[in-house]
Design an enzyme around this catalytic site. Structure first.
Site, PDB file in Angstrom:
ATOM      1  N   GLU A  49       1.153  -0.899  -0.610  1.00  0.00           N
ATOM      2  CA  GLU A  49      -0.303  -0.129   0.263  1.00  0.00           C
ATOM      3  C   GLU A  49       1.012   0.619   0.569  1.00  0.00           C
ATOM      4  O   GLU A  49       1.524   1.294   0.975  1.00  0.00           O
ATOM      5  CB  GLU A  49      -0.907   0.153   1.106  1.00  0.00           C
ATOM      6  CG  GLU A  49      -1.893  -0.572   1.618  1.00  0.00           C
ATOM      7  CD  GLU A  49      -3.471  -1.195   2.340  1.00  0.00           C
ATOM      8  OE1 GLU A  49      -2.943   0.076   3.158  1.00  0.00           O
ATOM      9  OE2 GLU A  49      -4.101  -1.098   2.686  1.00  0.00           O
ATOM     10  N   ASP A  60      -5.589   9.679   9.140  1.00  0.00           N
ATOM     11  CA  ASP A  60      -4.695   9.436   9.604  1.00  0.00           C
ATOM     12  C   ASP A  60      -4.359   9.764  10.943  1.00  0.00           C
ATOM     13  O   ASP A  60      -5.365  10.835  10.991  1.00  0.00           O
ATOM     14  CB  ASP A  60      -3.997   9.094   8.449  1.00  0.00           C
ATOM     15  CG  ASP A  60      -3.932   9.055   6.913  1.00  0.00           C
ATOM     16  OD1 ASP A  60      -4.004   7.492   7.321  1.00  0.00           O
ATOM     17  OD2 ASP A  60      -3.979   8.742   6.368  1.00  0.00           O
ATOM     18  N   TYR A 175     -10.772  -4.105   2.867  1.00  0.00           N
ATOM     19  CA  TYR A 175     -10.246  -3.583   4.218  1.00  0.00           C
ATOM     20  C   TYR A 175     -11.026  -3.445   5.310  1.00  0.00           C
ATOM     21  O   TYR A 175     -11.412  -2.219   5.313  1.00  0.00           O
ATOM     22  CB  TYR A 175      -9.583  -2.435   3.275  1.00  0.00           C
ATOM     23  CG  TYR A 175      -8.647  -1.889   4.384  1.00  0.00           C
ATOM     24  CD1 TYR A 175      -8.443  -1.943   5.767  1.00  0.00           C
ATOM     25  CD2 TYR A 175      -7.304  -1.231   3.907  1.00  0.00           C
ATOM     26  CE1 TYR A 175      -7.302  -1.535   6.529  1.00  0.00           C
ATOM     27  CE2 TYR A 175      -6.140  -1.048   4.339  1.00  0.00           C
ATOM     28  CZ  TYR A 175      -6.011  -1.202   5.956  1.00  0.00           C
ATOM     29  OH  TYR A 175      -5.488  -0.796   7.130  1.00  0.00           O
TER      30      TYR A 175
END
Length: 263
Positions: A49, A60, A175
């Site tokens: 990734e 994030d 994911y």
């Protein structure tokens, strides 16, 4: 069949779980970043990734936010990220690369131009965290038509009503975000994640890979044991932030990959 599809077919045939490693493109600088990315397959990484630096990475945590800042301050751009992938492909034509980031830089470049350039650079899939399924016509559908997988995130808050929408146009793998919150903020627990993975797998034939909150070989093994593989990002990025040499980063990644592959 994309490189991602081929990799998961190969892993399934050999009875192995996947190990996915995330690194930020251009962190701490272009040359070191390229060297790190090139080192990952030898460390046992099945899928890379590659983070696309962005000024407002809302999903994030601090570790990856700072990595993006370092990369941007070092002059990293979307074009240089694609250049890095192109350089990697000169030596490795099999390890899948998933570009992970936000829509704004892609929108600014123009979707059609971006997809053609990404495909030419050897990118195999996209994870664009700020594009919900309701916006699939923006990038997801064009990406699939261009031959790139579009990988969607499912989370602990993705209930049974929402899940079919999330899965509808997803390809490559799903994911699963193991914790509620930002990257690097808590530790994933297999006992909590297992039932959620089973719930998703009941609705799709795609591999389900679990990320967020995995930092040790033991946790990589336990999480891969209840899913189709494990993703580690923040813990690797933290090693890079510490200024660890490439060989040290590679050795650490190998311990994590070995853990996932034991599952």
């Amino acid at each position: 069949m994309t490189r991602i599809d081929a990799k998961f077919a190969e892993l399934k045939a050999s009875g192995k779980k996947a190990f996915v490693a995330y690194v930020m493109a251009g962190d701490p600088d272009y040359e070191t970043s390229l060297e790190i990315v090139k080192s990952l397959p030898a460390a046992g990484v099945d899928v890379i990734e590659l983070g696309l630096p962005f000024t407002d990475p809302m999903a994030d945590g601090p570790t990856i936010q700072l990595a993006g800042q370092r990369a941007l301050e070092g002059g990293m751009t979307l074009q240089k990220t694609l250049d890095l992938a192109t350089e990697f492909r000169k030596e490795d034509d099999t390890t899948p690369i998933v570009l992970m980031g936000y829509y704004n830089p892609i929108y600014n470049r123009g979707v059609d131009t971006f997809l053609a350039d990404a495909k030419a650079a050897g990118i195999d899939g996209l994870i664009i965290v700020d594009l919900p399924p309701e916006e699939d016509d923006e990038l997801c559908i064009p990406a699939q038509k261009a031959g790139l997988n579009f990988i969607r995130l499912a989370t602990p808050t993705t209930d049974d009503k929402r899940l079919p929408t999330v899965l509808q146009n997803t390809s490559g793998f799903v994911y699963y975000v193991s914790i509620t919150g930002i990257t690097g903020s808590a530790e994933a627990q297999a006992a909590d994640v297992g039932p959620e993975v089973a719930r998703i797998k009941a609705k799709t034939d795609l591999p389900v890979i679990v990320g967020f909150g995995i930092r040790t070989p033991e946790s990589a093994e336990s999480i891969a044991g209840i899913a189709d593989g494990a993703v580690v990002g923040s813990a690797i990025v933290a090693k890079i932030a510490n200024g660890d040499p490439v060989e040290s980063v590679q050795a650490y990644v190998k311990t994590l990959a070995d853990g996932a592959h034991r599952a």
